[in-house]
Design an enzyme around this catalytic site. Structure first.
Site, PDB file in Angstrom:
ATOM      1  N   LYS A 147     110.315  70.829  36.236  1.00 51.50           N
ATOM      2  CA  LYS A 147     111.657  71.199  35.768  1.00 51.50           C
ATOM      3  C   LYS A 147     111.573  72.245  34.657  1.00 51.50           C
ATOM      4  O   LYS A 147     112.415  73.158  34.585  1.00 51.50           O
ATOM      5  CB  LYS A 147     112.397  69.947  35.299  1.00 51.50           C
ATOM      6  CG  LYS A 147     112.727  69.003  36.472  1.00 51.50           C
ATOM      7  CD  LYS A 147     113.077  67.612  36.007  1.00 51.50           C
ATOM      8  CE  LYS A 147     113.489  66.717  37.175  1.00 51.50           C
ATOM      9  NZ  LYS A 147     113.497  65.287  36.852  1.00 51.50           N
ATOM     10  N   GLY A 197     119.174  59.328  40.215  1.00 52.74           N
ATOM     11  CA  GLY A 197     120.043  58.407  40.950  1.00 52.74           C
ATOM     12  C   GLY A 197     120.825  59.133  42.019  1.00 52.74           C
ATOM     13  O   GLY A 197     121.099  60.334  41.904  1.00 52.74           O
ATOM     14  N   VAL A 215     119.168  60.599  47.599  1.00 52.18           N
ATOM     15  CA  VAL A 215     120.059  61.712  47.245  1.00 52.18           C
ATOM     16  C   VAL A 215     120.938  62.110  48.434  1.00 52.18           C
ATOM     17  O   VAL A 215     122.142  62.372  48.267  1.00 52.18           O
ATOM     18  CB  VAL A 215     119.236  62.928  46.730  1.00 52.18           C
ATOM     19  CG1 VAL A 215     120.155  64.104  46.422  1.00 52.18           C
ATOM     20  CG2 VAL A 215     118.430  62.538  45.497  1.00 52.18           C
ATOM     21  N   GLU A 217     120.941  73.212  41.229  1.00 50.79           N
ATOM     22  CA  GLU A 217     121.308  72.490  39.996  1.00 50.79           C
ATOM     23  C   GLU A 217     120.760  71.068  40.000  1.00 50.79           C
ATOM     24  O   GLU A 217     120.326  70.549  38.957  1.00 50.79           O
ATOM     25  CB  GLU A 217     122.840  72.466  39.860  1.00 50.79           C
ATOM     26  CG  GLU A 217     123.339  72.000  38.524  1.00 50.79           C
ATOM     27  CD  GLU A 217     122.890  72.889  37.378  1.00 50.79           C
ATOM     28  OE1 GLU A 217     122.001  72.460  36.642  1.00 50.79           O
ATOM     29  OE2 GLU A 217     123.422  74.005  37.224  1.00 50.79           O
ATOM     30  N   ASP A 269     106.640  65.767  37.052  1.00 55.09           N
ATOM     31  CA  ASP A 269     108.018  66.090  37.448  1.00 55.09           C
ATOM     32  C   ASP A 269     108.757  66.858  36.339  1.00 55.09           C
ATOM     33  O   ASP A 269     109.328  67.927  36.614  1.00 55.09           O
ATOM     34  CB  ASP A 269     108.742  64.788  37.831  1.00 55.09           C
ATOM     35  CG  ASP A 269     110.208  65.010  38.116  1.00 55.09           C
ATOM     36  OD1 ASP A 269     110.536  65.458  39.229  1.00 55.09           O
ATOM     37  OD2 ASP A 269     111.033  64.765  37.215  1.00 55.09           O
ATOM     38  N   LYS A 272     112.576  69.912  43.126  1.00 54.69           N
ATOM     39  CA  LYS A 272     111.956  70.634  41.994  1.00 54.69           C
ATOM     40  C   LYS A 272     110.486  70.921  42.204  1.00 54.69           C
ATOM     41  O   LYS A 272     109.982  71.956  41.755  1.00 54.69           O
ATOM     42  CB  LYS A 272     112.187  69.923  40.670  1.00 54.69           C
ATOM     43  CG  LYS A 272     111.862  68.430  40.609  1.00 54.69           C
ATOM     44  CD  LYS A 272     112.990  67.615  41.143  1.00 54.69           C
ATOM     45  CE  LYS A 272     112.595  66.224  41.545  1.00 54.69           C
ATOM     46  NZ  LYS A 272     113.030  65.210  40.618  1.00 54.69           N
TER      47      LYS A 272
HETATM   48  N1  LIG Z   1     116.169  60.384  43.398  1.00 56.00           N
HETATM   49  C1  LIG Z   1     116.612  61.154  42.412  1.00 56.00           C
HETATM   50  O1  LIG Z   1     117.193  60.669  41.426  1.00 56.00           O
HETATM   51  C2  LIG Z   1     116.411  62.622  42.468  1.00 56.00           C
HETATM   52  C3  LIG Z   1     115.685  63.216  43.459  1.00 56.00           C
HETATM   53  N2  LIG Z   1     115.542  64.579  43.486  1.00 56.00           N
HETATM   54  C4  LIG Z   1     114.818  65.215  44.569  1.00 56.00           C
HETATM   55  O2  LIG Z   1     115.589  65.096  45.751  1.00 56.00           O
HETATM   56  C5  LIG Z   1     114.742  65.014  46.889  1.00 56.00           C
HETATM   57  C6  LIG Z   1     115.049  63.729  47.640  1.00 56.00           C
HETATM   58  O3  LIG Z   1     114.812  62.643  46.775  1.00 56.00           O
HETATM   59  P1  LIG Z   1     115.215  61.169  47.187  1.00 56.00           P
HETATM   60  O4  LIG Z   1     116.433  61.180  48.008  1.00 56.00           O
HETATM   61  O5  LIG Z   1     115.184  60.382  45.941  1.00 56.00           O
HETATM   62  O6  LIG Z   1     113.972  60.751  48.078  1.00 56.00           O
HETATM   63  P2  LIG Z   1     113.937  59.618  49.195  1.00 56.00           P
HETATM   64  O7  LIG Z   1     112.510  59.288  49.389  1.00 56.00           O
HETATM   65  O8  LIG Z   1     114.874  58.526  48.871  1.00 56.00           O
HETATM   66  O9  LIG Z   1     114.484  60.366  50.469  1.00 56.00           O
HETATM   67  C7  LIG Z   1     113.829  61.441  51.033  1.00 56.00           C
HETATM   68  C8  LIG Z   1     114.029  61.332  52.519  1.00 56.00           C
HETATM   69  O10 LIG Z   1     113.575  62.532  53.127  1.00 56.00           O
HETATM   70  C9  LIG Z   1     113.052  62.147  54.397  1.00 56.00           C
HETATM   71  N3  LIG Z   1     112.255  63.241  54.939  1.00 56.00           N
HETATM   72  C10 LIG Z   1     110.995  63.609  54.627  1.00 56.00           C
HETATM   73  N4  LIG Z   1     110.636  64.668  55.378  1.00 56.00           N
HETATM   74  C11 LIG Z   1     111.678  64.956  56.177  1.00 56.00           C
HETATM   75  C12 LIG Z   1     111.912  65.942  57.179  1.00 56.00           C
HETATM   76  N5  LIG Z   1     110.979  66.821  57.499  1.00 56.00           N
HETATM   77  N6  LIG Z   1     113.106  65.943  57.810  1.00 56.00           N
HETATM   78  C13 LIG Z   1     114.062  65.047  57.506  1.00 56.00           C
HETATM   79  N7  LIG Z   1     113.900  64.092  56.564  1.00 56.00           N
HETATM   80  C14 LIG Z   1     112.719  64.055  55.907  1.00 56.00           C
HETATM   81  C15 LIG Z   1     112.278  60.880  54.095  1.00 56.00           C
HETATM   82  O11 LIG Z   1     112.035  60.163  55.277  1.00 56.00           O
HETATM   83  C16 LIG Z   1     113.249  60.184  53.157  1.00 56.00           C
HETATM   84  O12 LIG Z   1     114.144  59.353  53.842  1.00 56.00           O
HETATM   85  C17 LIG Z   1     113.309  65.077  46.351  1.00 56.00           C
HETATM   86  O13 LIG Z   1     112.880  66.409  46.374  1.00 56.00           O
HETATM   87  C18 LIG Z   1     113.465  64.625  44.894  1.00 56.00           C
HETATM   88  O14 LIG Z   1     112.470  65.141  44.069  1.00 56.00           O
HETATM   89  C19 LIG Z   1     116.120  65.382  42.548  1.00 56.00           C
HETATM   90  C20 LIG Z   1     116.845  64.849  41.547  1.00 56.00           C
HETATM   91  C21 LIG Z   1     117.026  63.418  41.396  1.00 56.00           C
HETATM   92  N1  LIG Z   2     112.225  61.227  39.653  1.00 54.75           N
HETATM   93  C1  LIG Z   2     113.141  62.046  38.941  1.00 54.75           C
HETATM   94  C2  LIG Z   2     114.410  62.158  39.709  1.00 54.75           C
HETATM   95  C3  LIG Z   2     115.257  63.245  39.245  1.00 54.75           C
HETATM   96  O1  LIG Z   2     114.866  64.379  39.102  1.00 54.75           O
HETATM   97  C4  LIG Z   2     113.425  61.447  37.589  1.00 54.75           C
HETATM   98  O2  LIG Z   2     113.101  60.281  37.387  1.00 54.75           O
HETATM   99  O3  LIG Z   2     113.947  62.161  36.732  1.00 54.75           O
END
Ligand SMILES: NC(=O)C1=CN([C@@H]2O[C@H](COP(=O)(O)OP(=O)(O)OC[C@H]3O[C@@H](n4cnc5c(N)ncnc54)[C@H](O)[C@@H]3O)[C@@H](O)[C@H]2O)C=CC1
Ligand SMILES: N[C@@H](CC=O)C(=O)O
Length: 420
Positions: free
Chosen positions: A199, A297, A17, A123, A195, A99
Site C-alpha cells: 500500500k 472487510g 470483497v 481506491e 501488505d 494491492k
Molecule cells: N478482504 C479485505 O478486507 C480486502 C481485500 N482486498 C483485496 O481484494 C482482493 C480479494 O480479497 P478477498 O475478497 O478478501 O479474498 P477472498 O479470498 O475472500 O476471495 C477471493 C476469491 O477470488 C477467487 N479467485 C481466485 N482466482 C480466481 C480467478 N482466476 N477467477 C475467479 N475467481 C478467482 C477465489 O476463489 C476467492 O473466492 C484481494 O486482492 C485482496 O488483497 C483489498 C482490500 C480489503
Molecule cells: N488484509 C488487508 C485487507 C485490506 O486491505 C488488511 O488487513 O488490511
C-alpha cells in the site's frame, strides 16, 4: 458523460470483497448498476447466488462487448495482473482492490492506460474504505507533501487491539481476523507487514510521483510480538501499532518504511483500533490532515469498489501529476530509528545486538525479561530483515526517523524509464 447511465458490470472474484460489493449494489437499485456476469474459480462451492449466475472463465468477461466495465477482486496477484492488463489492452475500464498486483506492476499498468485508452482505478486497494488514493491524486496533486504515514493494515491492527485490550493470544486473535474476512489468503502478508508495504508503494506513486520497488522498503511485522511487549508499551502509556510511512527528508530524498511503532496518546493513530486504518497526510501548505475508517472487510472494501465504479462512469482517471517532478526523488536508507528489540531467548537477543551494532549495555531487564534499546540504522535492519523475521525477533520503532550519512540510496523510477 451521463452520471446515471445504466452500467453493466462484469465481476471477477466472489469472495469477501466480491460478495460485499455485490450486496451493496443489490441494495441500491437507483444507482442503475447491474452485475451481469460473475467469474469465480472453484466449481461446486456454496455461494449466496444460484450456480447459473456464475462462469468459471474470467477471460469471457474481458471479451464481452455487453459489459461496460470490470471489477477484479480475486486473491491471486499474478492472475489478476494477467486479467487486468489484458482488459486494459482492450481499452476497458477496470476497478481493482488488488494491492499486491498493483505494487508489483503499477508502472506497466499506467503505461497500458496511456497506450490503449483504458482506465484503472483502485481506491479499495489502500486502506479499505478510506478515500486516500483519490485524496492524494486529485486534492493534493500539486502540493508538496512532507509525509504520508499511518496504519495501512486492518488485520495486524485487529490482532494488536485484541492482544492489548482483551489480553488475547496472538494465534486466536489472528484466527478471528481471518474469520472476519480481514486477512489475506496468506496472512503472513498482513502479519509480516508485506501488505501495508504494498500500500505504501501505491501511495508513493500518487503522493510523490515515484514508483518504488517494494523489496527496497524495510518492512517488519508483528509475528514476534508478545504479551511482554504489549505490557512494556502499556507501562509507558503507549500502544504498539504497525505504522507505514513515506517521509520526504529536508534534502529532498524520500524514505519509506513499515515497522511496529510504540505510540503515545499524542499520536492521531493511538485510538485507531481493530480493523480501522488511519492516514496522516502532512502537506507543506495545508499542514497535517488525518483520515480514519475501516481498512478491511467485505462491505467497507465493497463500498470503495463502488466509489470507483461510479467514478469510472463519470470518466475519472488518476492524474499521477507528481510524476513530472519525480526524477528528483530518491529512496534512501540513510536513516536511523530508536529501536526497541525483544526476544525471549537472551542468547538470540545478544546475537541480534551484534548484527545491529548495539553494545551489550543496551540490554535492559524488566519483569518480563530482557530487551534492548538503541539507535539503529535502517540500512542495518533492512540487511538483517530475513534473519530477524525467521527468529521471531520483535523490533519496534520509538519516535521519528532521523536522517544520517547516506548508506544506500536507490534510484527509483527505473521501471518507468525502461518503459519509455
Ligand atoms: N478482504 C479485505 O478486507 C480486502 C481485500 N482486498 C483485496 O481484494 C482482493 C480479494 O480479497 P478477498 O475478497 O478478501 O479474498 P477472498 O479470498 O475472500 O476471495 C477471493 C476469491 O477470488 C477467487 N479467485 C481466485 N482466482 C480466481 C480467478 N482466476 N477467477 C475467479 N475467481 C478467482 C477465489 O476463489 C476467492 O473466492 C484481494 O486482492 C485482496 O488483497 C483489498 C482490500 C480489503
Ligand atoms: N488484509 C488487508 C485487507 C485490506 O486491505 C488488511 O488487513 O488490511
Amino acid at each position: 458523460m451521463n452520471e446515471n447511465n445504466p452500467l453493466r458490470i462484469g465481476l471477477i472474484g466472489f469472495g469477501c470483497v466480491g460478495q460485499g460489493f455485490y450486496d451493496i449494489v443489490a441494495q441500491q437499485p437507483g444507482l442503475n448498476l447491474t452485475i451481469t456476469c460473475i467469474a469465480v474459480k472453484t466449481p461446486g462451492k456454496a455461494r449466496s447466488l444460484p450456480a447459473h449466475r456464475f462462469t468459471y472463465h474470467a477471460d469471457e468477461l474481458l471479451a464481452d462487448p455487453e459489459l461496460d466495465l470490470l471489477v477484479e477482486v480475486i486473491d491471486d496477484a499474478a492472475e489478476a495482473f494477467r486479467l487486468v492488463s489484458a482488459a486494459l489492452r482492450r481499452g476497458r475500464r477496470v476497478a481493482t482492490a488488488n494491492k499486491a498486483m498493483l505494487a508489483r506492476h503499477l508502472p506497466e499498468l499506467v503505461q497500458l492506460q496511456a497506450e490503449f485508452g483504458g482506465t484503472l482505478l483502485y481506491e479499495a486497494a489502500v486502506c479499505g474504505s478510506i478515500p486516500v488514493v483519490r485524496t492524494l491524486d486529485q486534492y493534493f496533486s500539486h502540493e508538496p507533501l512532507r509525509a504520508v504515514s499511518g496504519i495501512f493494515n486492518g488485520s495486524s491492527n485487529y490482532v494488536l487491539t485484541r492482544m492489548s485490550e482483551e489480553g488475547s493470544d496472538y494465534g486466536p486473535a489472528l484466527a478471528e481476523a481471518q474469520a472476519l474476512g480481514f486477512a489475506e489468503t496468506d496472512p503472513t502478508l498482513d502479519m509480516g507487514a508485506f501488505d501495508p508495504r504494498s500500500k505504501a508503494v501505491i501511495l508513493a506513486a500518487h503522493a510523490y510521483g515515484v514508483f518504488l520497488e517494494a523489496d527496497e522498503i524495510l518492512n517488519l511485522g508483528i509475528e514476534g510480538v508478545s504479551a511482554a511487549d504489549i505490557a512494556h508499551a502499556a507501562a509507558q502509556g503507549q500502544k504498539i501499532k504497525v505504522v507505514a510511512g513515506l517521509y520526504r527528508l529536508p534534502d529532498g530524498r524520500l524514505t519509506a518504511l513499515v515497522t511496529p511503532q510504540l505510540l503515545g496518546p499524542e499520536s492521531s493513530l493511538y485510538t485507531v483500533e481493530r480493523e480501522f486504518n488511519g492516514v496522516v497526510i502532512d502537506a507543506a501548505f495545508a499542514g497535517p490532515q488525518f483520515l480514519q475508517g475501516r481498512g478491511a472487510g467485505g462491505h467497507p472494501t465493497g463500498s470503495a469498489v463502488l466509489a470507483d465504479v461510479l467514478a469510472l462512469r463519470r470518466g475519472l482517471r488518476y492524474q499521477y501529476a507528481k510524476q513530472a517532478t519525480a526524477p528528483a526523488v530518491q529512496l534512501t536508507h540513510g536513516l536511523e530509528i530508536d529501536a526497541y528489540v525483544r526476544h525471549p531467548d537472551a542468547g538470540v537477543l545478544r546475537e541480534v545486538l551484534t548484527w545491529l551494532e548495539l553494545p551489550a549495555e543496551a540490554v535492559q531487564t524488566d519483569v518480563h525479561g530482557s530487551f534492548a534499546t538503541g539507535a539503529v540504522p535502517v540500512q542495518q535492519l533492512w540487511a538483517w530483515r530475513k534473519e530477524l523475521r525467521s527468529l521471531g525477533v520483535f523490533v519496534a520503532r520509538q519516535g521519528e526517523v532521523r536522517p544520517v550519512a547516506a548508506t544506500a540510496t536507490f534510484q527509483t523510477n527505473e521501471a518507468v524509464a525502461a518503459l519509455a
